[in-house]
Design a protein around this motif. Structure first.
Motif, mmCIF file in Angstrom:
data_model
loop_
_atom_site.group_PDB
_atom_site.id
_atom_site.type_symbol
_atom_site.label_atom_id
_atom_site.label_comp_id
_atom_site.label_asym_id
_atom_site.label_seq_id
_atom_site.Cartn_x
_atom_site.Cartn_y
_atom_site.Cartn_z
ATOM 1 N N HIS A 13 0.840 -1.204 0.000
ATOM 2 C CA HIS A 13 0.000 0.000 0.000
ATOM 3 C C HIS A 13 0.869 1.246 0.000
ATOM 4 N N HIS A 15 0.985 5.107 0.637
ATOM 5 C CA HIS A 15 0.190 6.061 1.423
ATOM 6 C C HIS A 15 0.101 7.427 0.772
ATOM 7 N N HIS A 31 4.783 2.909 4.472
ATOM 8 C CA HIS A 31 4.746 3.254 5.892
ATOM 9 C C HIS A 31 6.141 3.332 6.506
ATOM 10 N N LEU A 101 2.409 0.221 11.336
ATOM 11 C CA LEU A 101 1.572 0.927 10.365
ATOM 12 C C LEU A 101 0.875 2.139 10.949
ATOM 13 N N TRP A 105 -0.875 5.404 9.113
ATOM 14 C CA TRP A 105 -2.345 5.450 9.011
ATOM 15 C C TRP A 105 -2.896 6.748 9.589
ATOM 16 N N LYS A 108 -2.395 9.586 7.356
ATOM 17 C CA LYS A 108 -3.379 9.603 6.263
ATOM 18 C C LYS A 108 -4.725 10.128 6.779
ATOM 19 N N SER A 111 -4.621 13.768 6.975
ATOM 20 C CA SER A 111 -4.072 14.462 5.802
ATOM 21 C C SER A 111 -5.116 15.375 5.170
ATOM 22 N N HIS A 294 -7.702 -0.174 8.848
ATOM 23 C CA HIS A 294 -7.461 0.797 7.783
ATOM 24 C C HIS A 294 -8.751 1.462 7.325
ATOM 25 N N GLN A 295 -9.840 0.701 7.304
ATOM 26 C CA GLN A 295 -11.128 1.321 6.939
ATOM 27 C C GLN A 295 -11.507 2.409 7.954
ATOM 28 N N GLU A 298 -9.849 5.504 6.920
ATOM 29 C CA GLU A 298 -10.587 6.142 5.820
ATOM 30 C C GLU A 298 -11.869 6.805 6.333
ATOM 31 N N TRP A 301 -11.030 10.253 7.620
ATOM 32 C CA TRP A 301 -10.819 11.239 6.545
ATOM 33 C C TRP A 301 -12.159 11.750 6.014
ATOM 34 N N TRP B 322 -13.634 11.230 -2.550
ATOM 35 C CA TRP B 322 -12.591 10.244 -2.259
ATOM 36 C C TRP B 322 -11.818 9.866 -3.514
ATOM 37 N N ARG B 332 -8.169 -1.637 -2.704
ATOM 38 C CA ARG B 332 -7.650 -2.927 -2.236
ATOM 39 C C ARG B 332 -7.784 -3.047 -0.735
ATOM 40 N N ALA B 338 1.239 -6.530 3.315
ATOM 41 C CA ALA B 338 1.174 -5.592 2.186
ATOM 42 C C ALA B 338 1.070 -4.147 2.665
#
Lengths: 328, 339
Positions: A13, A15, A31, A101, A105, A108, A111, A294-295, A298, A301, B322, B332, B338
């Motif tokens: 991923h 960022h 990261h 991470l 995260w 982000k 951000s 991670h969701q 998001e 944000w 977004w 993803r 990852a």
């Protein structure tokens, strides 16, 4: 899928991407590292990532040659899935996969341009008050997800940790109510106000996580707790709100009190403890947990985005009151 | 209350807007426009600063220098048109309830008004004019897929928690809809690997819409269906699309984003399928079968209806904002190693 990737190479991923206008070079921020690609290599990298999700033959995207794939792997942009554990200890998962991470995260999550706007004097007292209202609802809504997580948990030590966490947090919305009242709103206006959709979704998503897996829930909780641990990050923000927008002391002091209490309880360490109690995790479970975390990043944000757009528009009502057939 | 007042708690409805034009007043509310004559306009202009406080008629008369009779005559006339609310001290207290069929008309009137910002969302024009990015267009297709696929979640929760009299409606609804996600999935398969489609996480704003429906479905069958009906209105051609906006949207998509042809095909198939299922009349039938709704229930269900519109707007905003900031499509999931 390109032949070179049959061994299940996973793209990592990225960022952030920044392009140098002079050279055309693109810096990919991972990261734990930054990788600089020249324009041709960047195009190849984009084609590679695109080809991994394309149906059949990639659509117009030239698949990079094997030597380019090897170069991406050497640069740390690709991970060989074959080298990853099929199962791992919870404590190891936390220390080796989650914790490294977290800072990227959170970077982000924060951000969004809202923060620079507020810090640079382009915000307003109204935006600050709107943010307080939503924090009030977000904190109050802990009562919608924290006890649910405890209710769905079947691991005794973890259940006890979740219950204790709830006991320590359930009434913290009073801090934000006090701060909102210091901005000139009546107590009843605060209590009757309606959260923005994304504020409500923060709790709904936590409820979804609580019903899915206690570790998914705890990972989201760890992300949220991570936003309150760094005093050097939040203290200047509140100081600027006072100096730039005339936000009164009474609308800031309760926030400091809340943050101090959270720090005293050491809630930011809770996830590590829960991971230790959960024992061995399959790779699939560990991936799901990371994805929930991670969701949540998001979510933060888009939550910020909604707060900025709603309260940044003076035509929007504030506070947001429920629909009333008599008044509406 | 002032003893000479017959009317108290006089307020312009919160969503009403007063527009003054050459001394003539016009009150806009729920898409209707109430035009006042010269005398009424003059009184309303003077009253306007005080119409959000709930004053009585004598107080308003004192503030404006008008007679109590003039204030009350105007207030009654505006209340009759639905743009003003007041309390008549001589009238029997209204219970605020309504029959199921009255509720159906009431809900429809507000829903059509609330949906206007959805129809006017800037995303549609961006696509029609070719200003949307590839990520925004494909992101839209993905989020629509996630939303339709989530029928499994909220319709399943609704059927499992249905009030007995609504259970057949909600069961049928789930059974008719649960395969529809696959229509969108097939569209996406023209461009993307199936595993990537299935693994892609929805945007948080899409989850907000789905989670709101699921949470409502668990506790309030009628409120759930009232919210669902609002969404259904956007799928039918009479839901604000008299000017062919949907056709223009697809035409713009075809012209500017030719690779999306199969996606459009999926959208059209699904819209026609939904229309052929005759869902249009189900909510009306449901309302007809409902016992009289108390005032509190009307308020609660209308809040759910307004809540779903807010989330539909967030759904559109999320796609627009977004995928502009983070143009990776498909999204993803995070996987071990990852990061």
């Amino acid at each position: 899928m390109p032949e070179a990737l049959e061994s299940r190479l996973l793209p990592r991923h990225v960022h952030a991407e920044t392009r140098d206008p002079a050279t055309g070079e693109v810096t990919l921020t991972l990261h734990d590292a930054e990788v600089v690609l020249d324009p041709a290599a960047h195009a190849a990298w984009c084609a590679l990532v695109q080809s991994l999700s394309a149906a059949g033959a990639p659509h117009g995207a030239a698949v990079p040659p094997p030597q380019a794939v090897d170069a991406f792997r050497a640069a740390g942009l690709l991970v060989d899935a074959g080298t990853l554990p099929r199962e791992l200890d919870g404590a190891h998962f936390h220390a080796a996969y989650f914790q490294p991470l977290l800072q990227a995260w959170l970077a982000k999550a924060f951000s969004h341009s809202f923060w620079a706007r507020m810090m640079e004097g382009r915000g307003s007292a109204r935006l600050y008050a709107g943010w307080l209202f939503e924090l009030y609802h977000y904190t109050r809504n802990a009562n919608r997800h924290m006890p649910l997580a405890a209710a769905h948990c079947r691991n005794k030590p973890v259940k006890a940790l979740l219950a204790q966490h709830y006991e320590e947090e359930w009434s913290h919305y009073h801090f934000f109510s006090r701060a909102a009242r210091a901005m000139g709103f009546a107590a009843e206006e605060v209590t009757r106000s309606q959260p923005l959709p994304m504020t409500a979704e923060m709790a709904d998503f936590m409820r979804q996580a609580a019903r899915t897996d206690v570790l998914c829930y705890a990972a989201c909780s760890a992300v949220l707790e991570g936003t309150t641990t760094d005093g050097s990050a939040y203290t200047p923000f509140y100081e600027r709100m006072q100096s730039l927008y005339g936000v009164p002391e009474g609308a800031v002091k309760p926030i400091y009190d809340h943050l101090a209490l959270d720090a005293q309880y050491q809630h930011a360490d809770l996830f590590a403890e829960i991971c230790r109690h959960e024992g061995t995790l399959t790779a699939e479970r560990a991936s799901r947990v990371l994805d929930f975390g991670h969701q949540m990043v998001e979510h933060i944000w888009l939550w910020t985005d909604e707060i900025e757009r709603w309260y940044g528009d003076p035509a929007r009502p504030m506070p947001r009151m429920p629909f009333d057939p008599r008044l509406d | 209350m002032n003893p000479t007042s017959l009317l108290s708690d006089i307020r312009l409805k919160r969503g009403a807007a007063l527009v003054m034009n050459d001394g003539e007043a016009c009150v806009q509310h729920l898409g209707q426009e109430i035009l006042l004559d010269h005398a009424g306009s003059r009184v309303l202009r003077k009253l306007s600063p005080y119409l959000d406080k709930g004053h009585d008629s004598a107080t308003l008369a004192a503030y404006t220098g008008e007679t109590v009779a003039a204030v009350e005559a105007l207030a009654r006339a505006l209340e009759h048109t639905g743009v003003m609310t007041l309390h008549d001290t001589r009238a029997a207290p209204a219970d605020g309830g309504m029959s199921g069929l009255e509720f159906h008309a009431y809900h429809r009137r507000y829903a059509q008004h609330w949906l206007q910002p959805v129809y006017a969302h800037p995303f549609w024009a961006k696509v029609v004019e070719g200003r949307a990015t590839r990520a925004q267009v494909l992101g839209f297709a993905f989020e629509k897929y996630h939303y339709i696929e989530a029928a499994h979640e909220h319709m399943g929760v609704a059927a499992a928690n249905a009030r007995p009299e609504l259970m057949p409606h909600l069961a049928r609804h789930f059974i008719e809809e649960y395969r529809h996600g696959d229509i969108y999935r097939r569209g996406l398969q023209s461009l993307f690997d199936d595993a990537a489609i299935l693994a892609a996480p929805p945007l948080p704003t899409t989850r907000a819409l789905v989670n709101f429906l699921s949470e409502t479905a668990a506790v309030d069958s009628f409120g759930y269906y009232a919210a669902n009906e609002v969404l259904q209105m956007t799928e039918n051609s009479d839901g604000g699309d008299d000017d062919g906006a949907v056709d223009a949207f697809y035409a713009g998509m075809r012209r500017h984003y030719p690779e999306s042809a199969k996606l459009i095909e999926a959208f059209v198939i699904h819209t026609k399928l939904d229309q052929n299922l005759g869902h249009d009349g189900v909510f009306e039938q449901m309302c007809r079968d409902m016992p009289r709704l108390a005032a509190a229930e009307v308020a609660s269900v209308m809040n759910r209806a307004r809540g779903v519109v807010e989330r539909l707007l967030a759904f559109m905003d999320g796609i627009d904002r977004w995928y502009e900031a983070f143009p990776q499509v498909p999204r993803r999931p995070y996987a071990l190693g990852a990061g």
